[in-house]
Structure formats: C-alpha cells, structure tokens
Scaffold this active site. Structure first.
Site, PDB file in Angstrom:
ATOM      1  N   THR A 174       1.795   2.961   3.086  1.00  0.00           N
ATOM      2  CA  THR A 174       1.076   2.388   4.116  1.00  0.00           C
ATOM      3  C   THR A 174       0.715   3.178   5.502  1.00  0.00           C
ATOM      4  O   THR A 174      -0.356   3.324   5.817  1.00  0.00           O
ATOM      5  CB  THR A 174       1.824   1.356   4.708  1.00  0.00           C
TER       6      THR A 174
ATOM      7  N   ASP B   6      -1.445  -4.837   2.896  1.00  0.00           N
ATOM      8  CA  ASP B   6       0.020  -4.948   2.446  1.00  0.00           C
ATOM      9  C   ASP B   6       0.077  -6.446   2.245  1.00  0.00           C
ATOM     10  O   ASP B   6       0.755  -6.945   0.958  1.00  0.00           O
ATOM     11  CB  ASP B   6       1.343  -4.558   3.495  1.00  0.00           C
TER      12      ASP B   6
HETATM   13 MG    MG Z   1       5.073  -1.043   1.082  1.00  0.00          MG
END
Ligand code: MG
Ligand code: AMP
Ligand code: MG
Length: 321
Positions: free
Chosen positions: A124, A55
């Site tokens: 995620t 990320d």
């Molecule tokens: Mg995200």
C-alpha cells in the site's frame, strides 16, 4: 459446471481464490485510474501505516465472495474498515479445476480447520507513492495475497500482481502443495546472491542481519523493495533470499508467499528457523521476523549466519497488551 461438480473442496477454494484475486486486482487498477485513493493512516504514533479505498474495496470483494461460497471456513483479512464499493466475484479458474489433486488434499472437507489469510493489497505504501500512474517500476510492488492453511499448515496460495514489469499487464501466480507453481518461470540458479528486504520498514536489527550476511559471503548486493508478495516473486525470479529481521510483518503477508515459494522448492520461516503457524487463533504478527530462500539456496546457511543475540531479540510470540 461439470468441472466444478467433480472437483474436490480444496480445488474449488483455490480456483475461486485465483479468480477472486484477479477481480480484486482489476478493482485496484480501476480505483488508481480514477485518482482518488482516499488514504487514511491506520498506524500508530510512531509508524505510518496507510490504507486506501483500494485496500478496503479489494478486501470486501475477496472476503465476501469467498465466504458466500464457503460458509464454514475461517477467513482473516488485514482490513477492518468496510468499503463503499461492494463488488462480488462468483467465478473460478478452469486451470485449477482441471488439475487432479493428490489424495491427501482431495480428502480435505470444508470446515473451520481451513483458514484463508487475505492481504487484499500488499504494498500500500508503494501504491500511495505512485503519483505517476504510469510508473510500473513502482506499481509492480503491489500484490493481492490469498493464502490457504489447513490445521495451521499452508496448503495453497495466490499472488496476483496487477501491474507486472515492464508491460504493466497483470499476472497470477498460484500454487498448491505437491502440485507446483503456476504462472511464473522459477529461476534455477544465480551466480549473484541478491538479498531483498524492506524499503519502508527498515530497523537497526534489519541492518545488522544484512551486514552479517554480507560478511559471511551470503549476500553480494541488497535490493530494498516494497511488499512481502513482491519480494517473494523476486526470490522466485533469481534473488537468493528475502530477509526481514524485525517484527511487523503479519500472517496475511507471508501465507500466500510461503505457499508459492515452498511449492517451488524454496523455504519460508522466521529468522530462527521456526515454522510459521497459520491457525485461526494464532497471533497475527510474525514477531520472529521472516527468512525466505530460493529453491537453489541452502536455507540453513542463512539461518546459521544470523547471530544468536539477534535471533533472541525476535521471539516467536509477543506478550499481548
Ligand atoms: Mg495490505
Ligand atoms: P515491507 O517489506 O516493508 O514492504 O513490508 C512487508 C509487509 O509487512 C507489508 O504489508 C507491510 O505493511 C508489513 N509490515 C512490515 N513491517 C511493518 C511494521 N513495522 N508495521 C506495520 N506493517 C509492517
Ligand atoms: Mg501486506
């Protein structure tokens, strides 16, 4: 190049966003392959909200690459922590640059009225769960989202999927208002009315909405999958609607999906039918929930079916703490 010089500002921004999303996807794949995701929890006491090195690295790549080229625009990304991996991408998509833009879009100039909403890695939770790196069924839920707004309204966007099912090859779906959707075969109809919803952020109000849609004959089955980007890809490929009757989903989750879905003839609003606004100073939370419907579905049928008390429990704006 000559093409770049001839292209309008928005064409350059979309073309760069396409290329940047692809590089971010490659970066994510590389980080998962190395095996050290560096997961931290940026959530609250009650809600797990993971962030990985993927990320952080993807956010750096996207935001820095675009801001370097387009210094006057606003870019709002999900992540705050900076990555140790600092990679930039300078390229742009020739497919986008070679497309003629309609005059209402080609007259837009680079300014702070442009806001780019970036979810460097949507899904995620699903990535962190993909312990078996060969599990494409899980990894297909990961997408890179770049949505472009002008004066608060969506004008274009990119959903890049690093692992598409079943091959595991990447694909990039992008759209510009009035120029259609590229990189995906959009379903024209479906006898089944499949509803897609959250896998990991379920709440009582989400369940209530799903029950009501089933009772009204607007849902024949429910699929619980991760990511706003992936759910909208599902809607483009034959699911009837993406229903999330709960706060928690953010502007960077819906910007690119809305661009792609609406260019295909679908619709994305909150569960009360209000348009989402994407100006720089707007609240990040989609506190009114999300209702996205396929091009072959009547959006207002789904809106009408949702009970008023449910809608009222999800206001458009929430008071700042
Ligand atoms: Mg995200
Ligand atoms: P989901 O459908 O659960 O995969 O969520 C779609 C997107 O919205 C993901 O980026 C989630 O992280 C985000 N999201 C949804 N609900 C919440 C929540 N309660 N807290 C934090 N993020 C959320
Ligand atoms: Mg997200």
């Amino acid at each position: 190049s000559e093409m770049w010089n001839k292209a309008c500002f928005l064409s350059r921004l979309v073309a760069s966003s396409v290329r940047v999303s692809q590089s971010a996807g490659d970066l994510i794949k590389g980080i998962l392959a190395k095996g050290d995701l560096g997961v931290i929890d940026k959530g609250s006491e009650t809600m797990y909200d993971p962030q990985t090195e993927a990320d952080r690295a993807a956010q750096y790549l996207i935001v820095q690459s675009l801001q370097k080229k387009f210094s006057k625009i606003n870019i709002i990304g999900e992540e705050e922590k900076v990555s140790k991996v600092e990679v930039l991408e300078d390229g742009s998509s020739v497919d986008v640059l070679s497309l003629p833009f309609p005059s209402d879009l080609s007259s837009i100039e680079e300014s702070g009225d442009i806001v780019v909403w970036v979810d460097p890695l949507d899904g995620t939770t699903e990535l962190a769960r993909a312990k078996d790196k060969t599990s494409i069924a899980t990894l297909q839920q990961v997408t890179v989202l770049i949505g472009i707004a002008y004066k608060g309204s969506i004008v274009g966007g990119v959903i890049h999927q690093p692992w598409s099912f079943p091959s595991g090859a990447s694909r990039t779906v992008w759209a510009v208002r009035g120029l259609g959707v590229h990189g995906i075969e959009v379903a024209k109809e479906n006898k089944e009315k499949v509803i897609v919803t959250t896998r990991s952020h379920g709440t009582a109000t989400v369940e209530e909405a799903l029950k009501e849609l089933e009772r009204r004959g607007l849902s024949t089955s429910v699929e619980r999958v991760g990511g706003a980007g992936f759910k909208v890809l599902k809607v483009l490929e034959g699911s009837a609607a993406y229903v999330f009757a709960s706060p928690g989903c953010k502007k960077w989750d819906t910007a690119a999906p809305q661009a792609v879905l609406e260019a295909a003839g679908g619709k994305l609003t909150d569960i009360s039918g209000r348009s989402l606004v994407y100006s720089a100073d707007i609240q990040k939370n989609n506190s009114g929930g999300v209702l996205a419907t396929a091009p072959w579905v009547n959006h207002s049928d789904y809106l009408t079916a949702l009970p008023d008390e449910l809608k009222q429990s999800l206001p458009e704006f929430i008071a700042r703490k």
